[in-house]
Design a protein around this motif. Structure first.
Motif, mmCIF file in Angstrom:
data_model
loop_
_atom_site.group_PDB
_atom_site.id
_atom_site.type_symbol
_atom_site.label_atom_id
_atom_site.label_comp_id
_atom_site.label_asym_id
_atom_site.label_seq_id
_atom_site.Cartn_x
_atom_site.Cartn_y
_atom_site.Cartn_z
ATOM 1 N N ASN A 332 0.831 -1.201 0.000
ATOM 2 C CA ASN A 332 0.000 0.000 0.000
ATOM 3 C C ASN A 332 0.871 1.257 0.000
ATOM 4 N N ARG A 333 1.932 1.274 0.815
ATOM 5 C CA ARG A 333 2.828 2.437 0.861
ATOM 6 C C ARG A 333 3.617 2.544 -0.442
ATOM 7 N N LEU A 334 4.060 1.379 -0.947
ATOM 8 C CA LEU A 334 4.857 1.394 -2.181
ATOM 9 C C LEU A 334 4.027 1.865 -3.368
ATOM 10 N N GLU A 335 2.781 1.390 -3.439
ATOM 11 C CA GLU A 335 1.935 1.797 -4.566
ATOM 12 C C GLU A 335 1.626 3.284 -4.514
ATOM 13 N N LYS A 336 1.484 3.816 -3.295
ATOM 14 C CA LYS A 336 1.254 5.260 -3.177
ATOM 15 C C LYS A 336 2.488 6.057 -3.585
ATOM 16 N N ALA A 337 3.652 5.502 -3.294
ATOM 17 C CA ALA A 337 4.901 6.217 -3.607
ATOM 18 C C ALA A 337 5.306 6.039 -5.069
ATOM 19 N N ALA A 338 4.795 4.960 -5.698
ATOM 20 C CA ALA A 338 5.332 4.574 -7.007
ATOM 21 C C ALA A 338 4.860 5.486 -8.129
ATOM 22 N N TYR A 339 5.804 5.744 -9.019
ATOM 23 C CA TYR A 339 5.520 6.497 -10.221
ATOM 24 C C TYR A 339 4.981 5.524 -11.260
ATOM 25 N N LYS A 340 5.531 4.306 -11.266
ATOM 26 C CA LYS A 340 4.893 3.248 -12.048
ATOM 27 C C LYS A 340 5.207 1.868 -11.524
ATOM 28 N N LYS A 341 4.354 0.932 -11.997
ATOM 29 C CA LYS A 341 4.466 -0.462 -11.569
ATOM 30 C C LYS A 341 4.741 -1.303 -12.815
ATOM 31 N N ILE A 342 5.692 -2.217 -12.710
ATOM 32 C CA ILE A 342 6.059 -3.026 -13.878
ATOM 33 C C ILE A 342 5.954 -4.506 -13.520
ATOM 34 N N LYS A 343 5.418 -5.302 -14.442
ATOM 35 C CA LYS A 343 5.417 -6.768 -14.239
ATOM 36 C C LYS A 343 6.644 -7.358 -14.911
ATOM 37 N N ALA A 344 7.445 -8.074 -14.153
ATOM 38 C CA ALA A 344 8.641 -8.697 -14.741
ATOM 39 C C ALA A 344 8.248 -10.030 -15.375
ATOM 40 N N ARG A 345 8.526 -10.179 -16.660
ATOM 41 C CA ARG A 345 8.201 -11.446 -17.333
ATOM 42 C C ARG A 345 9.442 -12.109 -17.856
#
Ligand code: AMP
Ligand code: MG
Length: 345
Positions: A332-345
């Motif tokens: 929750n804290r990381l998602e609020k701080a994040a500029y973007k989220k990436i899925k590693a494949r």
């Protein structure tokens, strides 16, 4: 204003020091103090003028409510009305500790404390310095996290000083906080308790004790047209100056992705910091291993953000964790701080 830092023994707090701080609270002043979650910026919760000073020092919007901290369960009945039966179970199991409950407020709680709401958020902290301060002040203490608005919450007195130097009179220094992320917040004003913020107490622990609990839609990623039960939800939080990129996926895929991203970012002359759970062959400007336990991750997270900012890191790559136990609070804290989220494949 000069900001004084008072060292206090966290195991055996010196009563004279606590009393000096309590006197300041009683006279309408603001004192920063440690709790087991993060450092708080405290004032007399029942004194509107004192509470106003918290908002000013913190630069916090006035519709963002504060948590009221108590040291004695009897204070609950003074601050709240229509307290549901389930509260007994909750306080027996989780207090003192990192769980905040939202209840209908009584008349004695000024509106400024609750950001204009008719509900009040209440917590009994476990930290010895915090409970003694509340007891000696003879009044409940309203306290948000002691960071400047939008900055990562402080987990040491030094972090508080970074943000609050010259803005408040006194910081009680009780060392690093144990948990490192803020309390869990549940709303008890509806029939089924609603989770408003994940934190030190996990959803699994709550479910075990209370049975069914609802998760607020905003926490599940919904944004539009939601009535904000918890105004704090709409504000950006916890952000370092650096851009945070959250990398999700299996351990090996994530580390490969982080290695590739680091290479690309270095080509763009960016200073790269990496936050990971276990050691890997990274080559970055700053690397912080915050595991192996997620408890340790939570305890280090905000401090790492601040440390990387002081090292002038441009981009922070963070390894995501499973949304279980304290992992839900971390994410929750990381998602609020994040500029973007990436899925590693
Ligand atoms: P902080 O003071 O930074 O730990 O944040 C306190 C958070 O608790 C706020 O941002 C709100 O999300 C939540 N909160 C406090 N009071 C209430 C309330 N009366 N109703 C709902 N949420 C609350
Ligand atoms: Mg905060």
């Amino acid at each position: 204003m000069r900001t004084k830092i008072q060292r206090v023994n966290p195991k055996k707090p010196e009563l004279t020091k606590i009393r000096e701080a309590a006197k300041l609270i009683r006279s309408g002043g603001v004192v920063a103090f440690p709790t087991e979650t993060v450092y708080g910026l405290g004032a007399d919760a029942l004194n509107a003028r004192a509470v106003k000073k918290i908002f000013v020092a913190k630069g916090r919007p006035s519709d963002n409510p504060l948590i009221v901290h108590i040291s004695d369960e009897d204070d609950l009945a003074k601050l709240a009305v229509d307290i549901p039966n389930v509260m007994k179970k909750i306080s027996r199991r989780f207090w003192p500790g990192p769980l905040t409950v939202v209840l209908k407020k009584s008349k004695i709680v000024p509106k400024i404390t609750t950001g204009g709401l008719d509900t009040v958020a209440i917590r009994m902290p476990e930290n010895f310095i915090a409970t003694l301060l509340i007891r000696e002040a003879h009044t409940p203490i309203a306290a948000p996290s002691a960071n400047y608005f939008g900055r990562p919450s402080p987990t040491t007195a030094e972090h508080v000083l970074e943000d609050m130097d010259g803005r408040i009179g006194l910081i009680l220094d009780g060392g690093s906080t144990k948990i490192g992320i803020e309390s869990t917040v549940i709303d008890l004003t509806a029939k089924t308790p609603i989770l408003l913020r994940p934190g030190g107490v996990s959803v699994e622990q709550l479910q075990k004790e209370l049975g069914k609990i609802k998760i607020h839609p905003v926490l599940r990623g919904k944004k539009a047209k939601i009535v904000y039960r918890s105004p704090g939800m709409k504000y950006k939080h916890y952000s370092p100056d650096a851009q945070v990129i959250l990398v999700e996926g299996s351990e090996s895929k994530v580390s490969q992705k982080i290695i590739r991203l680091t290479r690309e970012l270095k080509k763009q002359q960016k200073r790269v910091g990496i936050v990971c759970i276990t050691k890997a062959r990274y080559n970055a400007d700053a690397i912080k291993i915050v595991g192996p336990s997620y408890q340790k991750f939570a305890a280090s997270l905000f401090g790492v953000f601040r440390e990387f900012d002081s090292k002038k890191i441009d981009v922070i790559l963070v390894q995501a964790v499973p949304k279980k136990g304290i992992g839900l609070g971390i994410m929750n804290r990381l998602e609020k701080a994040a500029y973007k989220k990436i899925k590693a494949r």
